[in-house]
Design a protein around this motif. Structure first.
Motif, PDB file in Angstrom:
ATOM      1  N   UNK A 137       0.899  -1.059  -0.155  1.00  0.00           N
ATOM      2  CA  UNK A 137      -0.211   0.071   0.015  1.00  0.00           C
ATOM      3  C   UNK A 137       0.845   1.172   0.089  1.00  0.00           C
ATOM      4  N   UNK A 138       1.899   1.248   0.679  1.00  0.00           N
ATOM      5  CA  UNK A 138       2.947   2.373   1.002  1.00  0.00           C
ATOM      6  C   UNK A 138       3.425   2.748  -0.549  1.00  0.00           C
ATOM      7  N   UNK A 139       3.869   1.449  -1.081  1.00  0.00           N
ATOM      8  CA  UNK A 139       4.663   1.942  -2.500  1.00  0.00           C
ATOM      9  C   UNK A 139       3.721   2.368  -3.567  1.00  0.00           C
ATOM     10  N   UNK A 140       2.484   1.803  -3.451  1.00  0.00           N
ATOM     11  CA  UNK A 140       1.336   2.153  -4.447  1.00  0.00           C
ATOM     12  C   UNK A 140       1.011   3.491  -4.236  1.00  0.00           C
ATOM     13  N   UNK A 141       0.881   3.921  -2.870  1.00  0.00           N
ATOM     14  CA  UNK A 141       0.282   5.312  -2.640  1.00  0.00           C
ATOM     15  C   UNK A 141       1.447   6.348  -2.982  1.00  0.00           C
ATOM     16  N   UNK A 142       2.560   6.092  -2.661  1.00  0.00           N
ATOM     17  CA  UNK A 142       3.841   7.119  -3.023  1.00  0.00           C
ATOM     18  C   UNK A 142       3.850   7.140  -4.453  1.00  0.00           C
ATOM     19  N   UNK A 143       3.652   6.051  -5.108  1.00  0.00           N
ATOM     20  CA  UNK A 143       3.764   6.254  -6.636  1.00  0.00           C
ATOM     21  C   UNK A 143       2.871   7.329  -7.496  1.00  0.00           C
ATOM     22  N   UNK A 144       1.405   7.138  -6.593  1.00  0.00           N
ATOM     23  CA  UNK A 144       0.420   7.550  -7.399  1.00  0.00           C
ATOM     24  C   UNK A 144       0.624   9.242  -6.635  1.00  0.00           C
ATOM     25  N   UNK A 145       0.814   9.527  -5.444  1.00  0.00           N
ATOM     26  CA  UNK A 145       1.201  10.881  -4.966  1.00  0.00           C
ATOM     27  C   UNK A 145       2.245  11.505  -5.646  1.00  0.00           C
ATOM     28  N   UNK A 146       3.241  10.780  -6.184  1.00  0.00           N
ATOM     29  CA  UNK A 146       4.337  11.430  -7.004  1.00  0.00           C
ATOM     30  C   UNK A 146       3.779  12.116  -8.378  1.00  0.00           C
ATOM     31  N   UNK A 147       2.839  11.425  -8.802  1.00  0.00           N
ATOM     32  CA  UNK A 147       2.220  12.035  -9.949  1.00  0.00           C
ATOM     33  C   UNK A 147       1.369  13.235  -9.830  1.00  0.00           C
ATOM     34  N   UNK A 148       0.650  13.109  -8.633  1.00  0.00           N
ATOM     35  CA  UNK A 148       0.054  14.386  -8.387  1.00  0.00           C
ATOM     36  C   UNK A 148       0.664  15.612  -7.561  1.00  0.00           C
ATOM     37  N   UNK A 149       1.508  15.328  -7.066  1.00  0.00           N
ATOM     38  CA  UNK A 149       2.094  16.565  -6.150  1.00  0.00           C
ATOM     39  C   UNK A 149       3.754  16.818  -6.502  1.00  0.00           C
ATOM     40  N   UNK A 150       4.231  16.106  -7.409  1.00  0.00           N
ATOM     41  CA  UNK A 150       5.605  16.441  -7.712  1.00  0.00           C
ATOM     42  C   UNK A 150       5.776  16.656  -9.331  1.00  0.00           C
ATOM     43  N   UNK A 151       7.080  17.355  -9.666  1.00  0.00           N
ATOM     44  CA  UNK A 151       7.255  17.579 -10.953  1.00  0.00           C
ATOM     45  C   UNK A 151       8.434  16.262 -11.383  1.00  0.00           C
ATOM     46  N   UNK A 152       8.627  16.282 -12.852  1.00  0.00           N
ATOM     47  CA  UNK A 152       9.484  15.328 -13.347  1.00  0.00           C
ATOM     48  C   UNK A 152      10.813  15.278 -12.474  1.00  0.00           C
ATOM     49  N   UNK A 153      11.478  16.324 -12.244  1.00  0.00           N
ATOM     50  CA  UNK A 153      12.583  16.396 -11.521  1.00  0.00           C
ATOM     51  C   UNK A 153      12.719  16.072 -10.284  1.00  0.00           C
ATOM     52  N   UNK A 154      11.652  16.285  -9.441  1.00  0.00           N
ATOM     53  CA  UNK A 154      11.385  15.847  -8.084  1.00  0.00           C
ATOM     54  C   UNK A 154      11.047  14.363  -8.046  1.00  0.00           C
ATOM     55  N   UNK A 155      10.335  13.919  -8.898  1.00  0.00           N
ATOM     56  CA  UNK A 155      10.317  12.569  -9.099  1.00  0.00           C
ATOM     57  C   UNK A 155      11.305  11.814  -9.194  1.00  0.00           C
TER      58      UNK A 155
END
Length: 196
Positions: A137-155
């Motif tokens: 769950x943590x791995x999947x949530x982190x991935x989804x939130x990275x697309x919602x809240x981070x730009x490409x460089x931050x990801x």
């Protein structure tokens, strides 16, 4: 059993050190261990995953094929992690994903029915089941939130910081697919950071 296999097998069982001897005996009697070649599929889309894999050695990637035929990477699985599409595994439904070995891999396989049986029989097994679910769950949530809240460089930066042990084991094309960035854009980000 190969000596190398025995070492991995024993190491995996040590993660259950809090369990009762009965639980460990029950669980260990149903485990199997197997070597997989580079590029070999651990399982493929449309299959029901009957066994969950614990990666002792190697690196795998999870991907799906989109409507244009592109292989979209959604995760990497390295040592001491579980190779599974966990929601589909729990429900014993066909998976939408492929899991492919990026390196020669050694995986311990745990049958679904015996895992469920151990959850019912032993309190500590139930706790391990919860921990497995939390990890996924943590791995999947982190991935989804990275697309919602981070730009490409931050990801990219966050991926490097969170995965220092595998960053040099992944191809640029797989990494760019995972990060949702075109390969050329990822190359630009990397060269920009190298100059800092």
């Amino acid at each position: 059993m190969k000596e190398e296999f025995q070492k991995y097998y024993d190491s995996y069982l040590e993660t259950f050190s809090d369990s009762s001897p009965e639980a460990i005996t029950f669980f260990s009697s149903y485990l199997s261990i197997k070597e997989y070649a580079k590029k070999e599929l651990y399982f493929k889309s449309g299959e029901v995953q009957k066994e969950m894999g614990y990666v002792c050695k190697g690196l795998l990637r999870r991907y799906y094929i989109d409507e244009k035929g592109n292989r979209i990477t959604t995760g990497f699985i390295n040592e001491n992690k579980y190779a599974t599409d966990y929601p589909a595994f729990l429900r014993q439904k066909p998976s939408k994903y492929f899991i492919e070995c990026l390196e020669p891999s050694i995986i311990i396989n745990i049958p679904h029915d015996k895992l469920q049986e151990s959850f019912k029989k032993f309190k500590t097994s139930e706790m391990y089941g919860r921990l497995m679910a939390e990890q996924v769950l943590i791995i999947q949530t982190d991935r989804v939130e990275s697309f919602l809240f981070e730009n490409a460089e931050e990801r990219y930066l966050n991926f490097i910081n969170q995965n220092p042990d595998i960053i040099n084991r992944i191809s640029l094309s797989h990494l760019s697919s995972y990060l949702g960035i075109k390969r050329q854009s990822l190359s630009r980000i990397r060269s920009k950071m190298a100059k800092k």
